[in-house]
Design an enzyme around this catalytic site. Structure first.
Site, PDB file in Angstrom:
ATOM      1  N   HIS A  28       0.833  -1.203   0.000  1.00 15.10           N
ATOM      2  CA  HIS A  28       0.000   0.000   0.000  1.00 15.10           C
ATOM      3  C   HIS A  28       0.870   1.256   0.000  1.00 15.10           C
ATOM      4  CE1 HIS A  28      -2.422   3.090   2.268  1.00 15.10           C
ATOM      5  NE2 HIS A  28      -3.228   2.826   1.269  1.00 15.10           N
ATOM      6  N   GLU A  64       2.020   1.825  -3.506  1.00 18.12           N
ATOM      7  CA  GLU A  64       0.931   2.370  -4.319  1.00 18.12           C
ATOM      8  C   GLU A  64       0.823   3.885  -4.130  1.00 18.12           C
ATOM      9  OE1 GLU A  64      -3.240   3.646  -3.518  1.00 18.12           O
ATOM     10  OE2 GLU A  64      -3.085   1.565  -2.858  1.00 18.12           O
ATOM     11  N   HIS A  65       0.934   4.360  -2.890  1.00 16.99           N
ATOM     12  CA  HIS A  65       0.893   5.800  -2.624  1.00 16.99           C
ATOM     13  C   HIS A  65       2.081   6.507  -3.273  1.00 16.99           C
ATOM     14  CE1 HIS A  65      -2.149   6.851   0.648  1.00 16.99           C
ATOM     15  NE2 HIS A  65      -2.435   5.600   0.311  1.00 16.99           N
ATOM     16  N   GLU A 119       4.347  11.255   2.679  1.00 16.89           N
ATOM     17  CA  GLU A 119       3.342  10.223   2.428  1.00 16.89           C
ATOM     18  C   GLU A 119       3.234   9.263   3.615  1.00 16.89           C
ATOM     19  OE1 GLU A 119       0.210   9.610   0.080  1.00 16.89           O
ATOM     20  OE2 GLU A 119       1.779  11.141  -0.119  1.00 16.89           O
ATOM     21  N   GLU A 172      -4.378   7.979   7.407  1.00 15.71           N
ATOM     22  CA  GLU A 172      -5.359   7.052   6.833  1.00 15.71           C
ATOM     23  C   GLU A 172      -5.664   5.906   7.808  1.00 15.71           C
ATOM     24  OE1 GLU A 172      -6.017   4.472   2.688  1.00 15.71           O
ATOM     25  OE2 GLU A 172      -4.114   5.498   3.066  1.00 15.71           O
TER      26      GLU A 172
END
Length: 419
Positions: free
Chosen positions: A47, A50-51, A120, A127
């Site tokens: 993940h 992906e970011h 990020e 998140e």
């Protein structure tokens, strides 16, 4: 729907679905790599990668990536699941080459600048915090972990804060280089397009991808169990579930039909009995999650503290009633719901693109909606019985989050389902 297929020399598969009646194209690259391919000490790295793919390449800054696609009215997005990762875009038909250029750029030339990575990292921690503050979301992570304890299939897609805080730049880059290979990828597109043009662009932009990148996969081993977390909430959120049917199993669509009849809409058994007749919940539904080598069937419900004691026995009772099968009316209605949902989804280029990619990744064959409709129509009482027998083959899994007083003890729940 008549997909066209091509394969590049490096093994990248290209699948397209032409629709002349639209002016847009949905296009993306799906990678057969997800959370279950991560070592436990870097859970969340898929993940994280992906970011980071959107945070700048050798030719584009993060801002330039966003500005270029939005300047033509398109949009980019991505997601990570337990078994795959997707990077996709939607744009007007004349801007396909730009979108594919951006997607190929972020997958091959991302720079992973240290400053961007730290920013990020903070975003991902936010998140995770948001997910933890959303009880009807995080309870599914608790359920997954309880069903598949101490193994890759049970770990959260977002990762855990303590791991995300220590993942290094080299770890993210190494994960990309050791897992992303062309043979594990599908380029799918749906809309007003020319297959040969998409294939030509792919050959120009993606032929340099390495062919083979092994992704070790730890087998999924369902265990079941109980996880409860006391929280000061207005509602108790719970998920009760069992082992399900793997993707590709002949009875997979029977499982989906049964779940639809059981808890897939306002006419379903759960909605009618638990909400309409008893007034125990606002939200209740059942679900089927299929994986390559495992699966889950479950029920989610949210209820008040005063109703908790009555809710769980009522849900168990309805699950046990499935052993008697479905009535002809229930079976036909559920099959019609599924067929209608499938056919309605064909009106969306995004849905068709996703279906093309996922079907190729999972089954290795083109997506054929008429074949799927045929499999749904073929579901009969015998198939329903086989599915229920599988669900009852192992102990249940229960995850609960919120005010726990009054919630039935897990031993009592387990006794209800003892053979």
């Amino acid at each position: 729907m008549t997909p066209q297929l091509s394969t590049l020399a490096n093994g990248l598969r290209i699948a397209t679905d032409r629709i002349d009646t639209v002016d847009t194209v949905s296009l993306g690259i799906w990678v057969d790599v997800g959370t279950r391919h991560e070592p436990s000490d870097i859970n969340g790295v898929a993940h994280f990668l992906e970011h980071m793919a959107f945070k700048g390449t050798e030719r584009r800054s993060a801002l330039a990536i966003a500005e270029e696609i939005e300047a033509v009215g398109g949009h980019l997005n991505a997601y990570t699941s337990r078994e795959s990762t997707a990077y996709y875009a939607k744009m007007l038909k004349e801007d396909v080459s730009l979108a594919l250029d951006i997607l190929s750029d972020i997958l091959q030339n991302s720079t992973f600048e240290p400053e961007e990575l730290e920013r990020e990292r903070a975003v991902i921690l936010q998140e995770i915090g948001q997910a933890n503050d959303t009880p009807d979301d995080i309870v599914f992570d608790h359920f997954q972990e309880c069903a598949y304890p101490d193994q890759a299939m049970g770990r959260p897609v977002l990762g855990k804060p303590e791991i995300i805080r220590r993942i290094e730049r080299d770890t993210v880059i190494r994960y990309l280089r050791t897992h992303y290979g062309a043979r594990r990828m599908v380029l799918a597109a749906s809309g007003h397009l020319e297959h040969d043009r998409i294939a030509q662009l792919a050959d120009e932009l993606l032929a340099g991808l390495p062919a083979d990148r092994p992704a070790p996969t730890e087998p999924a081993c369902y265990a079941g169990g109980d996880r409860r977390e006391q929280r000061d909430l207005e509602q108790l959120h719970l998920v009760l579930g069992f082992p399900g049917v793997v993707l590709g199993d002949p009875d997979y669509y029977a499982a989906c039909v049964l779940s639809t009849a059981f808890g897939g809409g306002m006419s379903s058994r759960l909605f009618q009995e638990i909400r309409e007749k008893r007034g125990l919940v606002y939200t209740i539904h059942s679900f089927v999650h299929g994986y390559r080598d495992g699966g889950l069937f479950g029920v989610y419900a949210g209820t008040g503290e005063a109703e908790a004691a009555e809710l769980l026995p009522a849900v168990c009772q309805e699950v046990l009633r499935l052993e008697d099968g479905l009535t002809p009316v229930e079976l036909n209605r559920a099959k019609t719901q599924m067929k209608a949902g499938l056919l309605m989804s064909l009106e969306s280029t995004s849905a068709r693109c996703e279906q093309l990619a996922q079907h190729l990744l999972i089954h290795g064959t083109p997506f054929d909606p008429l074949e799927i409709v045929g499999r749904i129509e073929a579901v009969d009482d015998a198939a329903i019985h086989r599915v229920v027998t599988r669900w009852r083959s192992a102990p249940p899994t229960l995850a609960a989050l919120g005010p726990l007083s009054g919630l039935e003890d897990f031993d009592r729940v387990r006794e209800r389902f003892a053979a």
